[in-house]
Design an enzyme around this catalytic site. Structure first.
Site, PDB file in Angstrom:
ATOM      1  N   THR A   1       1.393   3.380  -6.252  1.00  0.00           N
ATOM      2  CA  THR A   1       2.052   3.966  -5.088  1.00  0.00           C
ATOM      3  C   THR A   1       1.417   5.313  -4.799  1.00  0.00           C
ATOM      4  O   THR A   1       0.531   5.773  -5.534  1.00  0.00           O
ATOM      5  CB  THR A   1       3.576   4.092  -5.325  1.00  0.00           C
ATOM      6  OG1 THR A   1       4.226   4.354  -4.081  1.00  0.00           O
ATOM      7  CG2 THR A   1       3.901   5.201  -6.334  1.00  0.00           C
TER       8      THR A   1
ATOM      9  N   GLY B   1      -2.660   2.434  -4.066  1.00  0.00           N
ATOM     10  CA  GLY B   1      -2.157   3.801  -4.094  1.00  0.00           C
ATOM     11  C   GLY B   1      -1.992   4.352  -2.689  1.00  0.00           C
ATOM     12  O   GLY B   1      -1.801   3.605  -1.730  1.00  0.00           O
TER      13      GLY B   1
ATOM     14  N   VAL C   1       0.866  -1.175   0.000  1.00  0.00           N
ATOM     15  CA  VAL C   1       0.000   0.000   0.000  1.00  0.00           C
ATOM     16  C   VAL C   1       0.902   1.224   0.000  1.00  0.00           C
ATOM     17  O   VAL C   1       1.946   1.239   0.661  1.00  0.00           O
ATOM     18  CB  VAL C   1      -0.925   0.026   1.238  1.00  0.00           C
ATOM     19  CG1 VAL C   1      -1.767   1.299   1.263  1.00  0.00           C
ATOM     20  CG2 VAL C   1      -1.818  -1.206   1.270  1.00  0.00           C
ATOM     21  N   CYS C   2       0.505   2.234  -0.751  1.00  0.00           N
ATOM     22  CA  CYS C   2       1.198   3.523  -0.730  1.00  0.00           C
ATOM     23  C   CYS C   2       2.677   3.329  -1.093  1.00  0.00           C
ATOM     24  O   CYS C   2       3.014   2.607  -2.021  1.00  0.00           O
ATOM     25  CB  CYS C   2       1.010   4.154   0.646  1.00  0.00           C
ATOM     26  SG  CYS C   2       1.342   5.923   0.744  1.00  0.00           S
ATOM     27  N   GLY C   3       3.580   3.947  -0.339  1.00  0.00           N
ATOM     28  CA  GLY C   3       5.000   3.849  -0.624  1.00  0.00           C
ATOM     29  C   GLY C   3       5.611   2.500  -0.315  1.00  0.00           C
ATOM     30  O   GLY C   3       6.806   2.299  -0.550  1.00  0.00           O
TER      31      GLY C   3
END
Length: 220
Positions: free
Chosen positions: A124, A154, A104-106
């Site tokens: 990301t 994202g 998830v995310c970074g």
């Protein structure tokens, strides 16, 4: 895996992570049948997230069982440990056998650094897209990107959408819908500014400056 067997999910946590990156998916996963969730770090010491929340790991890298789902989130302070050999080694080991390799995310940056996204598309946080692309990853802008057994979400809140996608893959659409209903996940945000494309350049610049200056995120 049969319905009577547990789906073993591993959530990698670390100092400076963004809590919702992991808490969002965990909330979804906790509503599924036959799952066992591990919150994993080097030690069992408390982890302070980038917003000051404290989370307790329950499993260490050395004692983690083989995972069906390997998941790592991002964080405003992740760049300080993005090349940590213990983290990357753990991801490589578990990634060699996991049914689903996810982030998830970074968190996708960790997977890329571990060599787990070569030849894959991934999502990301919008602030990290150029950094992820620089590691040779094809970056998607969708809330959730699925490329074979790689599932990546994202930024931050996309972790809930991501969790529901993983839930469907593990337990079927009905189980995922029940989890969504139990959470009353029926988003109706008061503002339409949740992506750089919608927010416009002025808000993007202000948000980037806030992250860089106030929170110390290193973004070029």
């Amino acid at each position: 895996m049969t319905d009577s067997q547990k789906h073993i999910i591993g959530l990698v946590i670390y100092p400076g992570m963004t809590a919702l990156d992991i808490v969002g998916p965990q909330q979804v996963f906790s509503a599924l049948p036959n799952v066992q969730i591990h919150r994993i770090w080097k030690t069992l010491d408390p982890i302070e997230t980038d917003d000051g929340m404290v989370i307790l790991p329950d499993t260490t890298f050395d004692h983690c069982p083989p995972l069906d789902v390997l998941c790592v989130g991002g964080g405003l302070k992740q760049m300080a440990i993005i090349d940590d050999p213990e983290i990357l080694g753990f991801l490589r080991r578990q990634g060699s056998t996991a049914k689903f390799i996810t982030s998830v995310c970074g968190g996708s940056m960790f997977l890329a650094k571990a060599g787990l996204l070569q030849g894959y598309r991934a999502a990301t946080h919008w602030m990290m897209r150029e950094h992820l692309a620089a590691l040779g990853v094809e970056v998607g802008t969708e809330r959730v990107v699925i490329d074979r057994n790689r599932m990546t979400g994202g930024g931050v809140t996309a972790g809930i959408d991501f969790g529901l996608v993983v839930a469907k893959a593990l337990c079927g659409e009905e189980a995922a819908k029940i989890a969504q209903l139990l959470m009353e996940y029926n988003p109706a945000p008061p503002f339409d500014a949740g992506s750089p494309e919608k927010a416009g350049p002025d808000l993007v610049n202000k948000a980037t400056s806030y992250a860089m200056g106030t929170l110390g995120l290193q973004v070029e």
